[in-house]
Write a protein that holds these residues in place. Sequence first.
Motif, PDB file in Angstrom:
ATOM      1  N   VAL A 140      44.288  48.705  54.315  1.00  0.00           N
ATOM      2  CA  VAL A 140      43.209  47.840  54.794  1.00  0.00           C
ATOM      3  C   VAL A 140      42.842  46.807  53.723  1.00  0.00           C
ATOM      4  CG1 VAL A 140      40.839  47.783  55.692  1.00  0.00           C
ATOM      5  CG2 VAL A 140      42.335  49.714  56.252  1.00  0.00           C
ATOM      6  N   GLY A 141      42.802  47.262  52.477  1.00  0.00           N
ATOM      7  CA  GLY A 141      42.469  46.348  51.376  1.00  0.00           C
ATOM      8  C   GLY A 141      43.466  45.209  51.296  1.00  0.00           C
ATOM      9  N   HIS A 142      44.721  45.532  51.457  1.00  0.00           N
ATOM     10  CA  HIS A 142      45.752  44.498  51.379  1.00  0.00           C
ATOM     11  C   HIS A 142      45.634  43.523  52.552  1.00  0.00           C
ATOM     12  CE1 HIS A 142      49.973  42.884  51.641  1.00  0.00           C
ATOM     13  NE2 HIS A 142      49.641  42.614  50.392  1.00  0.00           N
ATOM     14  N   ALA A 143      45.299  44.032  53.739  1.00  0.00           N
ATOM     15  CA  ALA A 143      45.124  43.142  54.901  1.00  0.00           C
ATOM     16  C   ALA A 143      43.970  42.165  54.647  1.00  0.00           C
ATOM     17  CB  ALA A 143      44.852  43.976  56.156  1.00  0.00           C
ATOM     18  N   LEU A 144      42.898  42.658  54.038  1.00  0.00           N
ATOM     19  CA  LEU A 144      41.758  41.776  53.714  1.00  0.00           C
ATOM     20  C   LEU A 144      42.179  40.730  52.678  1.00  0.00           C
ATOM     21  CD1 LEU A 144      38.924  44.458  53.406  1.00  0.00           C
ATOM     22  CD2 LEU A 144      39.099  42.727  55.204  1.00  0.00           C
ATOM     23  N   GLU A 145      42.914  41.182  51.683  1.00  0.00           N
ATOM     24  CA  GLU A 145      43.375  40.299  50.610  1.00  0.00           C
ATOM     25  C   GLU A 145      44.272  39.181  51.163  1.00  0.00           C
ATOM     26  OE1 GLU A 145      46.363  42.134  47.988  1.00  0.00           O
ATOM     27  OE2 GLU A 145      45.089  41.546  46.298  1.00  0.00           O
ATOM     28  N   GLU A 146      45.175  39.561  52.065  1.00  0.00           N
ATOM     29  CA  GLU A 146      46.074  38.575  52.680  1.00  0.00           C
ATOM     30  C   GLU A 146      45.280  37.559  53.489  1.00  0.00           C
ATOM     31  OE1 GLU A 146      50.080  39.580  53.931  1.00  0.00           O
ATOM     32  OE2 GLU A 146      49.740  39.000  51.836  1.00  0.00           O
ATOM     33  N   ALA A 147      44.318  38.067  54.261  1.00  0.00           N
ATOM     34  CA  ALA A 147      43.549  37.176  55.131  1.00  0.00           C
ATOM     35  C   ALA A 147      42.658  36.238  54.313  1.00  0.00           C
ATOM     36  CB  ALA A 147      42.702  38.011  56.098  1.00  0.00           C
ATOM     37  N   ALA A 148      42.127  36.766  53.199  1.00  0.00           N
ATOM     38  CA  ALA A 148      41.226  35.948  52.376  1.00  0.00           C
ATOM     39  C   ALA A 148      41.984  34.854  51.634  1.00  0.00           C
ATOM     40  CB  ALA A 148      40.465  36.836  51.389  1.00  0.00           C
ATOM     41  N   GLY A 149      43.283  35.042  51.450  1.00  0.00           N
ATOM     42  CA  GLY A 149      44.073  34.043  50.740  1.00  0.00           C
ATOM     43  C   GLY A 149      43.906  34.187  49.246  1.00  0.00           C
ATOM     44  N   PRO A 150      44.607  33.349  48.463  1.00  0.00           N
ATOM     45  CA  PRO A 150      44.565  33.508  47.004  1.00  0.00           C
ATOM     46  C   PRO A 150      43.139  33.383  46.471  1.00  0.00           C
ATOM     47  CG  PRO A 150      46.177  31.844  47.678  1.00  0.00           C
ATOM     48  CD  PRO A 150      45.403  32.207  48.896  1.00  0.00           C
ATOM     49  N   MET A 151      42.758  34.341  45.639  1.00  0.00           N
ATOM     50  CA  MET A 151      41.421  34.326  45.046  1.00  0.00           C
ATOM     51  C   MET A 151      41.354  33.221  43.990  1.00  0.00           C
ATOM     52  SD  MET A 151      38.463  35.780  44.979  1.00  0.00           S
ATOM     53  CE  MET A 151      37.063  35.548  43.901  1.00  0.00           C
ATOM     54  N   ALA A 152      40.261  32.459  44.038  1.00  0.00           N
ATOM     55  CA  ALA A 152      40.060  31.425  43.009  1.00  0.00           C
ATOM     56  C   ALA A 152      39.970  32.096  41.639  1.00  0.00           C
ATOM     57  CB  ALA A 152      38.789  30.662  43.311  1.00  0.00           C
ATOM     58  N   LYS A 153      40.314  31.354  40.592  1.00  0.00           N
ATOM     59  CA  LYS A 153      40.184  31.872  39.236  1.00  0.00           C
ATOM     60  C   LYS A 153      38.921  31.311  38.608  1.00  0.00           C
ATOM     61  CE  LYS A 153      43.637  31.352  36.309  1.00  0.00           C
ATOM     62  NZ  LYS A 153      44.895  30.834  35.738  1.00  0.00           N
ATOM     63  N   PRO A 154      38.264  32.085  37.735  1.00  0.00           N
ATOM     64  CA  PRO A 154      37.137  31.490  37.028  1.00  0.00           C
ATOM     65  C   PRO A 154      37.641  30.395  36.081  1.00  0.00           C
ATOM     66  CG  PRO A 154      37.627  33.669  36.139  1.00  0.00           C
ATOM     67  CD  PRO A 154      38.524  33.478  37.326  1.00  0.00           C
ATOM     68  N   GLN A 155      36.884  29.319  35.969  1.00  0.00           N
ATOM     69  CA  GLN A 155      37.239  28.224  35.049  1.00  0.00           C
ATOM     70  C   GLN A 155      37.137  28.729  33.613  1.00  0.00           C
ATOM     71  OE1 GLN A 155      38.058  24.969  35.418  1.00  0.00           O
ATOM     72  NE2 GLN A 155      38.248  25.189  37.630  1.00  0.00           N
ATOM     73  N   ASP A 156      38.166  28.491  32.823  1.00  0.00           N
ATOM     74  CA  ASP A 156      38.131  28.973  31.443  1.00  0.00           C
ATOM     75  C   ASP A 156      37.188  28.120  30.590  1.00  0.00           C
ATOM     76  OD1 ASP A 156      38.527  29.768  28.864  1.00  0.00           O
ATOM     77  OD2 ASP A 156      40.704  29.699  28.931  1.00  0.00           O
ATOM     78  N   TRP A 157      35.992  28.659  30.306  1.00  0.00           N
ATOM     79  CA  TRP A 157      35.042  28.005  29.387  1.00  0.00           C
ATOM     80  C   TRP A 157      34.924  28.796  28.087  1.00  0.00           C
ATOM     81  CZ3 TRP A 157      31.556  31.655  28.079  1.00  0.00           C
ATOM     82  CH2 TRP A 157      31.370  32.702  28.995  1.00  0.00           C
ATOM     83  N   TRP A 158      35.613  29.978  28.070  1.00  0.00           N
ATOM     84  CA  TRP A 158      35.357  30.943  26.995  1.00  0.00           C
ATOM     85  C   TRP A 158      36.361  30.892  25.849  1.00  0.00           C
ATOM     86  CZ3 TRP A 158      36.615  32.226  32.103  1.00  0.00           C
ATOM     87  CH2 TRP A 158      37.933  32.638  32.312  1.00  0.00           C
ATOM     88  N   SER A 159      37.534  30.273  26.087  1.00  0.00           N
ATOM     89  CA  SER A 159      38.570  30.320  25.044  1.00  0.00           C
ATOM     90  C   SER A 159      38.262  29.348  23.920  1.00  0.00           C
ATOM     91  CB  SER A 159      39.932  29.964  25.636  1.00  0.00           C
ATOM     92  OG  SER A 159      40.379  30.998  26.453  1.00  0.00           O
ATOM     93  N   LYS A 160      38.276  29.868  22.709  1.00  0.00           N
ATOM     94  CA  LYS A 160      38.098  29.012  21.536  1.00  0.00           C
ATOM     95  C   LYS A 160      39.128  29.435  20.522  1.00  0.00           C
ATOM     96  CE  LYS A 160      33.283  27.795  22.038  1.00  0.00           C
ATOM     97  NZ  LYS A 160      32.925  28.744  23.130  1.00  0.00           N
ATOM     98  N   SER A 161      39.929  28.473  20.054  1.00  0.00           N
ATOM     99  CA  SER A 161      40.961  28.875  19.101  1.00  0.00           C
ATOM    100  C   SER A 161      40.420  28.779  17.678  1.00  0.00           C
ATOM    101  CB  SER A 161      42.190  28.017  19.264  1.00  0.00           C
ATOM    102  OG  SER A 161      41.819  26.667  19.309  1.00  0.00           O
TER     103      SER A 161
END
Lengths: 494, 95
Positions: free
Chosen positions: A473-494
Motif C-alpha cells: 500500500v505504501g508503494h502504491a501511495l508513493e507511486e501515485a504521489a510522484g517524485p517527492m520534492a527535495k528540501p533546498q540545500d541551505w545547510w551546506s557550508k564548506s
Amino acid sequence: MTDLTDLTIADAREGLAAKSFSAVELAEAHLAAIRCANRALNAYVLETPERALDMAKQSDARLAKGEAGTLEGIPLGIKDLFCTKDVRTTACSHILDRFTPPYESTVTANLWDAGAVMLGKLNNDEFAMGSSNETSFYGEVVNPWRRAGSDAPLVPGGSSGGSSAAVAARLCLGATATDTGGSIRQPAAFTGTVGVKPTYGRCSRWGIVAFASSLDQAGPIARTVRDAAILLGVMASHDPKDATSADLPVPDFEAAVGQGVKGLTIGIPKEYRVEGMAPEIEALWQQGIAWLTEAGATVKDISLPHTKYALPSYYIVAPAEASSNLARYDGVRYGLREPGKDVLSMYENTRESGFGAEVKRRVLIGTYVLSAGYYDAYYLKAQKVRTLIKRDFDQAFENVDAILTPTTPAPAFAAGEKSGDPLEMYLNDIFTVTVNMAGLPGISVPAGLSSEGTPLGLQVIGRPFDEETLFRVGHALEEAAGPMAKPQDWWSKS
Amino acid sequence: MSVDRATVFRIARLARIAITDAEAERLESELSGILDWVAQLDELDTANVEPMTRVEAMTMKMRKDEVTDGFCAADIVKNAPQEDDHYFVVPKIVE
C-alpha cells in the motif's frame, strides 16, 4: 555521475555491484556531506569517519570477491539509542554521555553482518522522549525543510529527529530509528521520508536503550518504500536474547513492493477525523483514498471507537515503564555520578543533574501511577484500555486488509512553538500512538506538501506481522504521489 | 489539582530525583494537568476486560539452565564512575 549521496539504497546496491563506484567512494561522499552540514543541522551527535572508511574498505574487498551481503557498502546513520560496541552511545542524555557499550545491539549487528557501513550516531530526544528532538542533551536538530519564504528553523519531529533529518538532507542513505508512540512515523512525515514501525516483536530490542518496553520497536527511515523494505528485512530477526522477539520467519519485504493494491480493502476510520485538524490534512487523506481507489483497492469506512483513549492510556503506560527502566541510572554501574553526603543523596543528585526536564516529568508521572495504592487505578486500567483499542483493530481487520490515516494532525512546527506545554506536544502523536498501544505495524509515506511548502505524510496500519501489505500500500501511495520534492540545500557550508 | 506540593516531593524522593522548590511548583501544575487529562479513562467501564499482555498469543520459551555468558568482569565495570579491583565503589552505607 550523479551525486552519490542522492542515490536510493536500491540504486547504490546496483552501482556497487556494477563497480560504477566503490563503497569507499560512497562513504567518502557521505562523510563530506556530513562535514558540510552537521553544524547547521546537528543531525549527528557522533561522526565515525575512520570506522566508516574501514568498514567500506572491507565491503569493497567482499564485493570484489563476490561475497557481498544484502547491504554491502551501504552507508547508514544509527540512532544514538542503539548500543554500538566501543562507540559512545548516550540516548542523548547527560546521564549516559560517557557510556561506551562493550556490546552491540542485535539490530545493528544484523546490519553490519549484511555489510552496511556506519557513518555515525544520530541525535534524538533524550531517551526517545519527545516529538520534536528539542529534549536532546546535545541540542535540537534542525529540519532541512523550511516554510516557503521563511528561514525560521522547523523541528524534524521526534524522537528520531536526527534520523529523519539526516535521511532527508542526504547525510546517509538510510537510518535506524525507534518508535514508542510515533517516534519513527512522525519525524518521517515532517521530513518527507518513509518510516516504518514494525509489529512489536519483529525486531529485537536487545541492546537498544529501553524507554517503554511493551511499546518500543526499532524500524528504518529511508527515502523510498523499497529502501525501507530492504532495511527492515535486515534489521528484523528472531533473537533469543529478547524474550518478546517473535519466532517467525522474516518475509522478503522487498518482494512485496510493487505487488499493487488490487483486491485489497482499505479501512478509513472515522474517529481519526479529529477536531481542529487542518483542512489540508483532510484533503491529503481524501487524496490518498482516491489514489488507492484508482490503483484498484476497495475503500471502506470503519470505526475504531476507543481511539480517543489511546493517548491518555499511553501517558500512563509509557511513563510507568520508563520510570522502571530508568531506575538503573543510579550513578553506580555506568554513566554519570554526582557526589552526595550519603548514597541516597548521591542517587538523587546524579539523577537531578543527569536527566532533562521532560525525562524527569515522565519518570515522576510513572513513579506516581505505580506508587502504592495507584497501580490498579492507573497502570492496570491503561493495560485494559489497550485491550479495547486492540479489539477495535481486530474487529476492523476482519473486514479490511489495512487502514489509511494521516500520520500527523499538522505539518512540521517551528522550534520552540510547542515546548512550553507538554500536553500540546503529546497531541502530535494522536494518530500514531494507537498503533503502538495495539502492537501493530505502521508506515508513514510522504504524500504531498502543505500550504507552507513542507512535507505531509499518510500512515498505513496493518495486521500483526503483515508488514508486507504495508509495503504494497505504501508503494502504491508513493507511486501515485510522484517524485517527492527535495528540501533546498541551505545547510551546506564548506 | 490532583497532585499537591507535598506529593510532588514524596514522588521525587521515591524516584530518587532531587528537586528544588521552584521545580516542585512547576511540576505540581504539570503533573496535575497530565493526571487530570488521563482521568478521562474513567469514562470506560473495564471491569470485565483483561489487561493486554501480548500482541499475538506466544508461548514463553524455555531454555536449558546453563551458563551462556560471563567471565567479563572488566567489561562490566568498564563504564563505572568508580571501581576497584572489579568492584563498584559506592559511598559508605553502613557505619
